[in-house]
Design a protein around this motif. Structure first.
Motif, short mmCIF file in Angstrom:
data_model
loop_
_atom_site.label_atom_id
_atom_site.label_comp_id
_atom_site.label_asym_id
_atom_site.label_seq_id
_atom_site.Cartn_x
_atom_site.Cartn_y
_atom_site.Cartn_z
N PRO A 75 0.83 -1.21 0.00
CA PRO A 75 0.00 0.00 0.00
C PRO A 75 0.87 1.26 0.00
N GLY A 76 0.53 2.19 -0.88
CA GLY A 76 1.25 3.46 -0.94
C GLY A 76 2.54 3.40 -1.75
N ASP A 77 2.90 2.24 -2.27
CA ASP A 77 4.12 2.09 -3.07
C ASP A 77 3.72 1.54 -4.43
N ARG A 78 4.07 2.26 -5.48
CA ARG A 78 3.71 1.82 -6.82
C ARG A 78 4.57 0.66 -7.30
N ARG A 79 5.70 0.46 -6.66
CA ARG A 79 6.62 -0.60 -7.10
C ARG A 79 6.25 -1.92 -6.43
N ASP A 80 6.05 -2.93 -7.26
CA ASP A 80 5.81 -4.27 -6.72
C ASP A 80 7.11 -4.80 -6.13
N ARG A 81 6.95 -5.64 -5.14
CA ARG A 81 8.07 -6.37 -4.58
C ARG A 81 7.84 -7.83 -4.92
N TYR A 82 8.89 -8.60 -4.93
CA TYR A 82 8.79 -10.01 -5.30
C TYR A 82 9.44 -10.86 -4.23
N ASP A 83 8.86 -12.04 -4.05
CA ASP A 83 9.43 -13.02 -3.13
C ASP A 83 9.00 -14.41 -3.57
N LEU A 84 9.63 -15.41 -3.01
CA LEU A 84 9.28 -16.79 -3.33
C LEU A 84 7.88 -17.11 -2.83
N VAL A 85 7.21 -17.99 -3.52
CA VAL A 85 5.93 -18.52 -3.08
C VAL A 85 6.22 -19.59 -2.03
N ASP A 86 5.47 -19.59 -0.93
CA ASP A 86 5.63 -20.64 0.06
C ASP A 86 5.36 -21.99 -0.58
N ASP A 87 6.17 -22.95 -0.27
CA ASP A 87 6.05 -24.32 -0.79
C ASP A 87 6.07 -24.39 -2.32
N ALA A 88 6.76 -23.47 -2.96
CA ALA A 88 6.77 -23.42 -4.43
C ALA A 88 7.26 -24.73 -5.04
N TRP A 89 8.31 -25.30 -4.50
CA TRP A 89 8.87 -26.52 -5.08
C TRP A 89 7.90 -27.68 -4.93
N ALA A 90 7.34 -27.84 -3.75
CA ALA A 90 6.39 -28.93 -3.52
C ALA A 90 5.16 -28.75 -4.42
N ASP A 91 4.69 -27.52 -4.55
CA ASP A 91 3.54 -27.26 -5.42
C ASP A 91 3.87 -27.56 -6.88
N MET A 92 5.06 -27.19 -7.31
CA MET A 92 5.46 -27.42 -8.69
C MET A 92 5.49 -28.92 -8.99
N ILE A 93 5.99 -29.69 -8.06
CA ILE A 93 6.03 -31.14 -8.24
C ILE A 93 4.62 -31.70 -8.32
N THR A 94 3.75 -31.23 -7.45
CA THR A 94 2.37 -31.72 -7.43
C THR A 94 1.63 -31.32 -8.70
N VAL A 95 1.79 -30.09 -9.13
CA VAL A 95 1.11 -29.60 -10.33
C VAL A 95 1.60 -30.33 -11.57
N ASN A 96 2.87 -30.73 -11.60
CA ASN A 96 3.41 -31.39 -12.78
C ASN A 96 3.12 -32.88 -12.85
N ALA A 97 2.55 -33.45 -11.81
CA ALA A 97 2.26 -34.89 -11.81
C ALA A 97 1.42 -35.31 -13.02
N PRO A 98 0.36 -34.60 -13.39
CA PRO A 98 -0.40 -35.01 -14.58
C PRO A 98 0.43 -34.98 -15.87
N LEU A 99 1.40 -34.09 -15.92
CA LEU A 99 2.29 -34.05 -17.08
C LEU A 99 3.02 -35.37 -17.23
N TYR A 100 3.55 -35.91 -16.13
CA TYR A 100 4.25 -37.18 -16.18
C TYR A 100 3.33 -38.30 -16.67
#
Length: 155
Positions: A75-100
């Motif tokens: 709030p009050g800052d036009r610049r976005d900040r970036y950070d890692l998503v919590d559990d990003a690696w575990a989520d990526m593995i789970t989301v990619n399971a149908p691909l396998y």
């Protein structure tokens, strides 16, 4: 500006790049591992990495689309900040399971049509079996890890 973990972040990014991830997204992602709690702006990432804002912009766009990092509007800052998503690696593995699983199905279809090459068919079927195993096992591993972590009282 001091940035914690700069050298190990660069080494980790090199490992990700060697495994097939584009270099700049790998560098941005590993820089965010050592970000301050409020994350980094794109300009701060560019400064930390010694690259242009355009290079960071493309990497950030890619990592956001992969759901590995997130925008943190303030709030009050036009610049976005970036950070890692919590559990990003575990989520990526789970989301990619149908691909396998889908890859396994397609490899079996290739093997079905390649009747004159038994060695190739065997390799394709072995790979398809492994991919099906990953499709089944990887989401369970992520859940087991989350349950173990929750049981240990960390999050």
């Amino acid at each position: 500006m001091e940035h914690p973990g700069t050298e190990p972040a660069e080494q980790a990014a090199a490992l990700l790049a060697a495994a097939g991830m584009a270099r700049m997204p790998a560098r941005v992602m590993m820089a965010l591992v050592g970000s301050p709690d409020e994350g980094y702006t794109a300009a701060e990432l560019a400064d930390r990495l010694g690259v242009s804002a355009a290079a960071v912009s493309g990497a950030v766009r890619y990592l956001v689309s992969m759901r590995l990092i997130q925008r943190l509007p303030r709030p009050g800052d036009r610049r976005d900040r970036y950070d890692l998503v919590d559990d990003a690696w575990a989520d990526m593995i789970t989301v990619n399971a149908p691909l396998y699983a889908n890859l396994a199905t397609q490899m079996d279809a290739i093997a079905d049509e390649n009747v004159d090459a038994p060695l190739s068919v065997d390799r394709a079927r072995d790979t398809a079996d492994f991919l099906r195993y990953l499709a089944e096992r990887m989401p369970r591993l992520a859940e087991e890890w989350r349950a173990e972590r929750a049981g240990a009282g960390t999050s």
